[in-house]
Design a protein around this motif. Structure first.
Motif, PDB file in Angstrom:
ATOM      1  N   TRP A   1       4.647  89.139  36.360  1.00 26.91           N
ATOM      2  CA  TRP A   1       5.245  87.816  36.146  1.00 26.91           C
ATOM      3  C   TRP A   1       5.059  86.935  37.364  1.00 26.91           C
ATOM      4  O   TRP A   1       4.737  87.423  38.456  1.00 26.91           O
ATOM      5  CB  TRP A   1       6.715  87.939  35.783  1.00 26.91           C
ATOM      6  CG  TRP A   1       7.635  88.343  36.895  1.00 26.91           C
ATOM      7  CD1 TRP A   1       7.594  89.507  37.595  1.00 26.91           C
ATOM      8  CD2 TRP A   1       8.715  87.576  37.436  1.00 26.91           C
ATOM      9  NE1 TRP A   1       8.594  89.533  38.526  1.00 26.91           N
ATOM     10  CE2 TRP A   1       9.312  88.364  38.454  1.00 26.91           C
ATOM     11  CE3 TRP A   1       9.255  86.323  37.138  1.00 26.91           C
ATOM     12  CZ2 TRP A   1      10.404  87.914  39.187  1.00 26.91           C
ATOM     13  CZ3 TRP A   1      10.349  85.892  37.870  1.00 26.91           C
ATOM     14  CH2 TRP A   1      10.905  86.679  38.880  1.00 26.91           C
ATOM     15  N   CYS A   2       5.266  85.646  37.186  1.00 24.78           N
ATOM     16  CA  CYS A   2       5.120  84.696  38.282  1.00 24.78           C
ATOM     17  C   CYS A   2       6.475  84.063  38.580  1.00 24.78           C
ATOM     18  O   CYS A   2       6.978  83.270  37.770  1.00 24.78           O
ATOM     19  CB  CYS A   2       4.112  83.610  37.892  1.00 24.78           C
ATOM     20  SG  CYS A   2       4.079  82.287  39.121  1.00 24.78           S
ATOM     21  N   PRO A   3       7.076  84.426  39.731  1.00 25.84           N
ATOM     22  CA  PRO A   3       8.382  83.855  40.075  1.00 25.84           C
ATOM     23  C   PRO A   3       8.300  82.342  40.269  1.00 25.84           C
ATOM     24  O   PRO A   3       9.318  81.653  40.185  1.00 25.84           O
ATOM     25  CB  PRO A   3       8.742  84.536  41.396  1.00 25.84           C
ATOM     26  CG  PRO A   3       7.854  85.742  41.483  1.00 25.84           C
ATOM     27  CD  PRO A   3       6.606  85.391  40.735  1.00 25.84           C
ATOM     28  N   GLY A   4       7.090  81.816  40.493  1.00 23.65           N
ATOM     29  CA  GLY A   4       6.942  80.389  40.720  1.00 23.65           C
ATOM     30  C   GLY A   4       7.198  79.549  39.479  1.00 23.65           C
ATOM     31  O   GLY A   4       7.705  78.430  39.577  1.00 23.65           O
ATOM     32  N   CYS A   5       6.854  80.046  38.309  1.00 17.57           N
ATOM     33  CA  CYS A   5       6.991  79.223  37.100  1.00 17.57           C
ATOM     34  C   CYS A   5       7.694  79.924  35.941  1.00 17.57           C
ATOM     35  O   CYS A   5       7.774  79.362  34.854  1.00 17.57           O
ATOM     36  CB  CYS A   5       5.632  78.664  36.675  1.00 17.57           C
ATOM     37  SG  CYS A   5       4.451  79.931  36.238  1.00 17.57           S
ATOM     38  N   GLN A   6       8.199  81.124  36.174  1.00 19.61           N
ATOM     39  CA  GLN A   6       8.970  81.787  35.113  1.00 19.61           C
ATOM     40  C   GLN A   6      10.417  81.898  35.577  1.00 19.61           C
ATOM     41  O   GLN A   6      10.719  82.616  36.533  1.00 19.61           O
ATOM     42  CB  GLN A   6       8.412  83.184  34.836  1.00 19.61           C
ATOM     43  CG  GLN A   6       7.060  83.169  34.134  1.00 19.61           C
ATOM     44  CD  GLN A   6       6.534  84.565  33.848  1.00 19.61           C
ATOM     45  OE1 GLN A   6       5.600  85.033  34.470  1.00 19.61           O
ATOM     46  NE2 GLN A   6       7.137  85.245  32.876  1.00 19.61           N
TER      47      GLN A   6
ATOM     48  N   SER B   1      -3.453  84.651  42.059  1.00 19.18           N
ATOM     49  CA  SER B   1      -2.688  83.417  41.923  1.00 19.18           C
ATOM     50  C   SER B   1      -2.472  83.089  40.447  1.00 19.18           C
ATOM     51  O   SER B   1      -3.338  83.321  39.597  1.00 19.18           O
ATOM     52  CB  SER B   1      -3.384  82.268  42.654  1.00 19.18           C
ATOM     53  OG  SER B   1      -4.670  82.113  42.159  1.00 19.18           O
ATOM     54  N   CYS B   2      -1.280  82.561  40.179  1.00 16.87           N
ATOM     55  CA  CYS B   2      -0.877  82.241  38.809  1.00 16.87           C
ATOM     56  C   CYS B   2      -1.806  81.166  38.244  1.00 16.87           C
ATOM     57  O   CYS B   2      -2.105  80.182  38.903  1.00 16.87           O
ATOM     58  CB  CYS B   2       0.567  81.757  38.810  1.00 16.87           C
ATOM     59  SG  CYS B   2       1.106  81.101  37.228  1.00 16.87           S
ATOM     60  N   ARG B   3      -2.197  81.351  36.987  1.00 17.33           N
ATOM     61  CA  ARG B   3      -3.124  80.391  36.357  1.00 17.33           C
ATOM     62  C   ARG B   3      -2.435  79.085  36.012  1.00 17.33           C
ATOM     63  O   ARG B   3      -3.090  78.125  35.622  1.00 17.33           O
ATOM     64  CB  ARG B   3      -3.723  81.000  35.095  1.00 17.33           C
ATOM     65  CG  ARG B   3      -4.627  82.194  35.367  1.00 17.33           C
ATOM     66  CD  ARG B   3      -5.247  82.639  34.050  1.00 17.33           C
ATOM     67  NE  ARG B   3      -5.855  83.965  34.156  1.00 17.33           N
ATOM     68  CZ  ARG B   3      -7.093  84.170  34.564  1.00 17.33           C
ATOM     69  NH1 ARG B   3      -7.848  83.163  34.925  1.00 17.33           N
ATOM     70  NH2 ARG B   3      -7.580  85.397  34.614  1.00 17.33           N
ATOM     71  N   ARG B   4      -1.093  79.045  36.115  1.00 20.86           N
ATOM     72  CA  ARG B   4      -0.405  77.803  35.800  1.00 20.86           C
ATOM     73  C   ARG B   4       0.056  77.067  37.055  1.00 20.86           C
ATOM     74  O   ARG B   4      -0.183  75.886  37.190  1.00 20.86           O
ATOM     75  CB  ARG B   4       0.800  78.091  34.895  1.00 20.86           C
ATOM     76  CG  ARG B   4       1.548  76.832  34.446  1.00 20.86           C
ATOM     77  CD  ARG B   4       2.484  77.151  33.296  1.00 20.86           C
ATOM     78  NE  ARG B   4       3.263  78.347  33.578  1.00 20.86           N
ATOM     79  CZ  ARG B   4       3.655  79.213  32.644  1.00 20.86           C
ATOM     80  NH1 ARG B   4       3.344  79.013  31.384  1.00 20.86           N
ATOM     81  NH2 ARG B   4       4.348  80.277  32.979  1.00 20.86           N
ATOM     82  N   CYS B   5       0.706  77.794  37.991  1.00 21.74           N
ATOM     83  CA  CYS B   5       1.304  77.097  39.138  1.00 21.74           C
ATOM     84  C   CYS B   5       0.643  77.455  40.463  1.00 21.74           C
ATOM     85  O   CYS B   5       0.973  76.859  41.485  1.00 21.74           O
ATOM     86  CB  CYS B   5       2.800  77.379  39.206  1.00 21.74           C
ATOM     87  SG  CYS B   5       3.173  79.035  39.815  1.00 21.74           S
ATOM     88  N   GLY B   6      -0.257  78.439  40.463  1.00 22.95           N
ATOM     89  CA  GLY B   6      -0.910  78.810  41.711  1.00 22.95           C
ATOM     90  C   GLY B   6      -0.100  79.772  42.563  1.00 22.95           C
ATOM     91  O   GLY B   6      -0.569  80.255  43.588  1.00 22.95           O
TER      92      GLY B   6
END
Ligand code: ZN
Length: 269
Positions: free
Chosen positions: A263-268, A243-248
């Motif tokens: 990369w994290c599609p949730g916050c990038q 899980s992303c350290r910024r948005c989960g």
């Protein structure tokens, strides 16, 4: 592969070992490390010369000699080892003998190279190299101008050594995550504010990684040495499925230009 921070820490550390000293002998144990030049040329050009300065350009380490220079490229996992009293042991590809010890270039996978050139700028990889991201020349304006001229995805833009020197797979992924920018975004589509953010994060992640690489500094006397503690500064690289350290959200791995991008599609975006 060692990127800018790793090679910079090696340059700073090895400087104190070899600067001002004369290369008494150059042993080429595995000739592949001198390709395409050949071992005789390296020996002839290096022996008897004093190391005037040790520098870095991009991911290259440069020993400036009285005449010409040695250019070292570590590729995947080449490294340097120092043998006090010149007692060279273990796998060593090239050994530079000084009065008080020998410096070994070690690369078991044989991708790394040690080459002689009259000038470092003659090396094809260095000739057209872009701006050094930790130099004064790398300003937000310079980055913005280069982004505008490129239609490539951001990740490939950052890996291109002719635009910015020294960034590799790890720190380009990390800088994009920190800036909240998708590695797939076209460079010329990045807004002014985003480009400023990216500039700040490129410099930030490289500075932080360099600090990490210098504490502790490379220990060339230990043949097993490698950079320690870097994983603790990485936020996205190598974290596929976690899980992303910024948005989960879930970190993904995609292939870009034959290399892995995390990369994290949730916050990038
Ligand atoms: Zn995220």
């Amino acid at each position: 592969m060692p990127e800018l921070p790793e090679v910079e820490s090696v340059a700073r550390t090895v400087r104190s070992l070899v600067r001002g000293k004369t290369i008494l002998r150059c042993d080429v144990i595995h000739a592949i490390a001198t390709k395409p030049q050949g071992p005789a040329l390296l020996r002839r050009k290096a022996e008897g010369q004093r190391v005037e300065q040790v520098e870095r350009r991009g991911k290259y380490l440069i020993f400036r000699l009285c005449a010409g220079c040695l250019v070292l490229h570590f590729k995947l996992d080449g490294q340097l080892v120092w043998f006090p009293n010149r007692n060279v042991a273990g796998h060593v590809d090239i050994a530079l003998h000084f009065e008080d010890g020998a410096l070994g270039f070690v690369d078991r996978r044989h991708f790394g190279r040690v080459l002689f050139h009259r000038r470092a700028e003659d090396v094809p990889g260095i000739a057209g190299m872009g701006v050094e991201p930790l130099s004064r020349e790398f300003t937000p304006t310079v980055l913005a101008a280069r982004l505008r001229k490129s239609r490539r995805p951001l990740k490939l833009f950052l890996l291109d050594q002719t635009r910015i020197a020294g960034l590799g797979n790890i720190y380009s992924s990390e800088a994009l995550w920190r800036a909240g920018l998708s590695p797939r975004r076209r460079a010329h589509r990045v807004t002014h504010a985003e480009s400023q953010r990216l500039h700040k994060e490129i410099v930030g992640v490289l500075r932080r990684a360099l600090e990490c690489c210098l504490h502790p500094a490379p220990d060339f006397r230990n043949p097993e040495w490698w950079f320690q503690g870097l994983e603790k500064i990485l936020r996205v690289y190598g974290r596929e499925g976690k899980s992303c350290r910024r948005c989960g959200g879930r970190v993904r791995r995609i292939d870009q230009g034959g290399r892995s991008t995390f990369w994290c599609p949730g916050c990038q975006h």
